[in-house]
Design a protein around this motif. Structure first.
Motif, mmCIF file in Angstrom:
data_model
loop_
_atom_site.group_PDB
_atom_site.id
_atom_site.type_symbol
_atom_site.label_atom_id
_atom_site.label_comp_id
_atom_site.label_asym_id
_atom_site.label_seq_id
_atom_site.Cartn_x
_atom_site.Cartn_y
_atom_site.Cartn_z
ATOM 1 N N ASP A 59 0.826 -1.204 0.000
ATOM 2 C CA ASP A 59 0.000 0.000 0.000
ATOM 3 C C ASP A 59 0.864 1.260 0.000
ATOM 4 O O ASP A 59 1.976 1.272 0.553
ATOM 5 C CB ASP A 59 -0.906 0.039 1.240
ATOM 6 N N ALA A 60 0.348 2.314 -0.619
ATOM 7 C CA ALA A 60 1.023 3.607 -0.597
ATOM 8 C C ALA A 60 0.958 4.203 0.805
ATOM 9 O O ALA A 60 0.013 3.957 1.554
ATOM 10 C CB ALA A 60 0.378 4.553 -1.604
ATOM 11 N N LYS A 61 1.955 4.995 1.161
ATOM 12 C CA LYS A 61 2.011 5.586 2.496
ATOM 13 C C LYS A 61 0.958 6.674 2.680
ATOM 14 O O LYS A 61 0.462 6.886 3.783
ATOM 15 C CB LYS A 61 3.417 6.139 2.750
ATOM 16 N N ASP A 62 0.654 7.385 1.601
ATOM 17 C CA ASP A 62 -0.396 8.409 1.644
ATOM 18 C C ASP A 62 -1.442 8.033 0.601
ATOM 19 O O ASP A 62 -1.411 8.532 -0.523
ATOM 20 C CB ASP A 62 0.205 9.793 1.360
ATOM 21 N N PRO A 63 -2.363 7.139 0.939
ATOM 22 C CA PRO A 63 -3.285 6.559 -0.048
ATOM 23 C C PRO A 63 -4.073 7.573 -0.862
ATOM 24 O O PRO A 63 -4.154 7.468 -2.084
ATOM 25 C CB PRO A 63 -4.219 5.697 0.812
ATOM 26 N N LYS A 64 -4.650 8.558 -0.204
ATOM 27 C CA LYS A 64 -5.507 9.513 -0.900
ATOM 28 C C LYS A 64 -4.724 10.307 -1.940
ATOM 29 O O LYS A 64 -5.146 10.437 -3.096
ATOM 30 C CB LYS A 64 -6.164 10.462 0.101
ATOM 31 N N ALA A 65 -3.573 10.833 -1.544
ATOM 32 C CA ALA A 65 -2.754 11.621 -2.466
ATOM 33 C C ALA A 65 -2.205 10.757 -3.599
ATOM 34 O O ALA A 65 -2.165 11.173 -4.765
ATOM 35 C CB ALA A 65 -1.607 12.286 -1.710
ATOM 36 N N PHE A 66 -1.799 9.519 -3.262
ATOM 37 C CA PHE A 66 -1.236 8.616 -4.272
ATOM 38 C C PHE A 66 -2.268 8.274 -5.332
ATOM 39 O O PHE A 66 -1.969 8.305 -6.538
ATOM 40 C CB PHE A 66 -0.713 7.345 -3.610
ATOM 41 N N MET A 67 -3.474 7.934 -4.914
ATOM 42 C CA MET A 67 -4.483 7.550 -5.890
ATOM 43 C C MET A 67 -4.928 8.729 -6.750
ATOM 44 O O MET A 67 -5.269 8.557 -7.918
ATOM 45 C CB MET A 67 -5.686 6.905 -5.198
ATOM 46 N N GLN A 68 -4.901 9.925 -6.178
ATOM 47 C CA GLN A 68 -5.227 11.097 -6.987
ATOM 48 C C GLN A 68 -4.171 11.309 -8.061
ATOM 49 O O GLN A 68 -4.487 11.612 -9.221
ATOM 50 C CB GLN A 68 -5.351 12.343 -6.110
ATOM 51 N N LYS A 69 -2.898 11.147 -7.679
ATOM 52 C CA LYS A 69 -1.805 11.272 -8.650
ATOM 53 C C LYS A 69 -1.940 10.185 -9.730
ATOM 54 O O LYS A 69 -1.693 10.439 -10.911
ATOM 55 C CB LYS A 69 -0.460 11.127 -7.938
ATOM 56 N N THR A 70 -2.324 8.988 -9.305
ATOM 57 C CA THR A 70 -2.483 7.878 -10.251
ATOM 58 C C THR A 70 -3.593 8.175 -11.253
ATOM 59 O O THR A 70 -3.422 7.996 -12.466
ATOM 60 C CB THR A 70 -2.791 6.578 -9.500
ATOM 61 N N ARG A 71 -4.728 8.649 -10.756
ATOM 62 C CA ARG A 71 -5.835 8.997 -11.652
ATOM 63 C C ARG A 71 -5.436 10.121 -12.604
ATOM 64 O O ARG A 71 -5.772 10.090 -13.795
ATOM 65 C CB ARG A 71 -7.059 9.414 -10.838
ATOM 66 N N ASP A 72 -4.739 11.123 -12.078
ATOM 67 C CA ASP A 72 -4.311 12.247 -12.914
ATOM 68 C C ASP A 72 -3.419 11.761 -14.054
ATOM 69 O O ASP A 72 -3.600 12.169 -15.214
ATOM 70 C CB ASP A 72 -3.555 13.286 -12.072
ATOM 71 N N LEU A 73 -2.460 10.901 -13.723
ATOM 72 C CA LEU A 73 -1.532 10.396 -14.735
ATOM 73 C C LEU A 73 -2.257 9.557 -15.774
ATOM 74 O O LEU A 73 -2.108 9.771 -16.990
ATOM 75 C CB LEU A 73 -0.431 9.570 -14.075
ATOM 76 N N LEU A 74 -3.053 8.598 -15.331
ATOM 77 C CA LEU A 74 -3.730 7.699 -16.268
ATOM 78 C C LEU A 74 -4.738 8.433 -17.135
ATOM 79 O O LEU A 74 -4.884 8.131 -18.331
ATOM 80 C CB LEU A 74 -4.417 6.565 -15.497
ATOM 81 N N THR A 75 -5.425 9.409 -16.565
ATOM 82 C CA THR A 75 -6.390 10.194 -17.352
ATOM 83 C C THR A 75 -5.677 11.009 -18.415
ATOM 84 O O THR A 75 -6.134 11.092 -19.567
ATOM 85 C CB THR A 75 -7.200 11.120 -16.430
ATOM 86 N N ARG A 76 -4.561 11.609 -18.039
ATOM 87 C CA ARG A 76 -3.786 12.379 -19.011
ATOM 88 C C ARG A 76 -3.290 11.486 -20.150
ATOM 89 O O ARG A 76 -3.339 11.865 -21.331
ATOM 90 C CB ARG A 76 -2.600 13.042 -18.306
ATOM 91 N N LEU A 77 -2.826 10.295 -19.800
ATOM 92 C CA LEU A 77 -2.346 9.361 -20.814
ATOM 93 C C LEU A 77 -3.492 8.842 -21.688
ATOM 94 O O LEU A 77 -3.320 8.655 -22.898
ATOM 95 C CB LEU A 77 -1.629 8.190 -20.152
ATOM 96 N N ALA A 78 -4.663 8.638 -21.089
ATOM 97 C CA ALA A 78 -5.831 8.192 -21.862
ATOM 98 C C ALA A 78 -6.216 9.239 -22.899
ATOM 99 O O ALA A 78 -6.537 8.905 -24.052
ATOM 100 C CB ALA A 78 -7.003 7.910 -20.927
#
Length: 243
Positions: free
Chosen positions: A144-163
């Protein structure tokens, strides 16, 4: 019969992904079991012709699709290599896949096989241009990420940009990074099968990204949603060529 209803094994698998880049490993497969063909039938001959064509044609640009035969004996198929792999890696992966799918689904009128470096799909139904999100599976890292909320937001931002980027490209593929703060970096990759329009590619990926909670819990540091028509992957280490 709609292709999305083709497979009976549409259970979604959650598989632990290793924290090291994977080779061209076989990931998962589904076989159609609503209909089968007889050995030495015209359908089998058409399937063998199609698989041979896909094996020969795909390495040229990482994707090919087509059909063989007529009327009820016609079979449709496509092969897609991951956008960052070399021609030789693509050639080997598709050649392996076209041989392996016959072993895994010996008399089935449809099948999908995923490797780390490529995907192969065939059916008696014309599925070109249709989003197939029913046939899918998940892979997730154990940590698990150490800061779950911030990590998942960064993940969504990256994947959405790539999509958004992949939907505008002929390759239907995009990879990139997101800074996590300090020296930490998030790496991501998205891809669609090229029979989809740009609009459908974007929809397929957006729908897949929406499944992050099902795939990756609160915030796993790596994960994938792999569907028949599109897929994404993210990790905290460089896992694709050119990263």
């Amino acid at each position: 019969m709609a292709y999305s209803k083709l497979f009976s094994l549409i259970s979604i698998a959650v598989i632990l992904a290793l924290h090291t880049p994977m080779a061209a490993a076989q990931l998962r497969y589904f076989c159609a079991n609503f209909a089968t063909f007889h050995p030495n039938s015209r359908f089998e001959k058409n399937l063998n012709t199609l698989l041979g064509n896909l094996s020969s044609n795909t390495p040229r640009n990482g994707y090919s699709s087509g059909f063989a035969g007529k009327c009820t004996d016609r079979v449709y198929g496509l092969a897609l290599c991951r956008g960052d792999v070399t021609t030789e890696e693509c050639k080997k992966c598709v050649a392996d896949a076209t041989t392996r799918i016959r072993q895994l689904c010996p008399n089935n009128n449809g099948g999908i096989l995923w490797y780390d470096n490529c995907e192969l799909k065939y059916s008696q139904d014309d599925f070109f241009g249709e989003i197939d999100s029913a046939n899918k599976f998940y892979m997730a890292h154990w940590e698990d990420a150490k800061d779950p909320k911030a990590f998942m937001q960064k993940t969504r931002d990256l994947l959405t940009r790539l999509a958004d980027k992949a939907a505008m490209l002929k390759s239907s593929y995009a990879a990139g990074v997101e800074n996590l703060g300090g020296t930490n970096t998030l790496y991501g990759l998205v891809q669609c099968t090229r029979d989809l329009s740009g609009e459908d590619c974007k929809k397929c990926l957006y729908d897949a990204i929406a499944e992050l909670p099902q795939c990756c819990g609160t915030a796993k540091i790596g994960g994938r949603v792999i569907e028949a028509s599109c897929n994404f992957r993210y990790e905290t280490y460089p896992f694709y060529n050119g990263a």
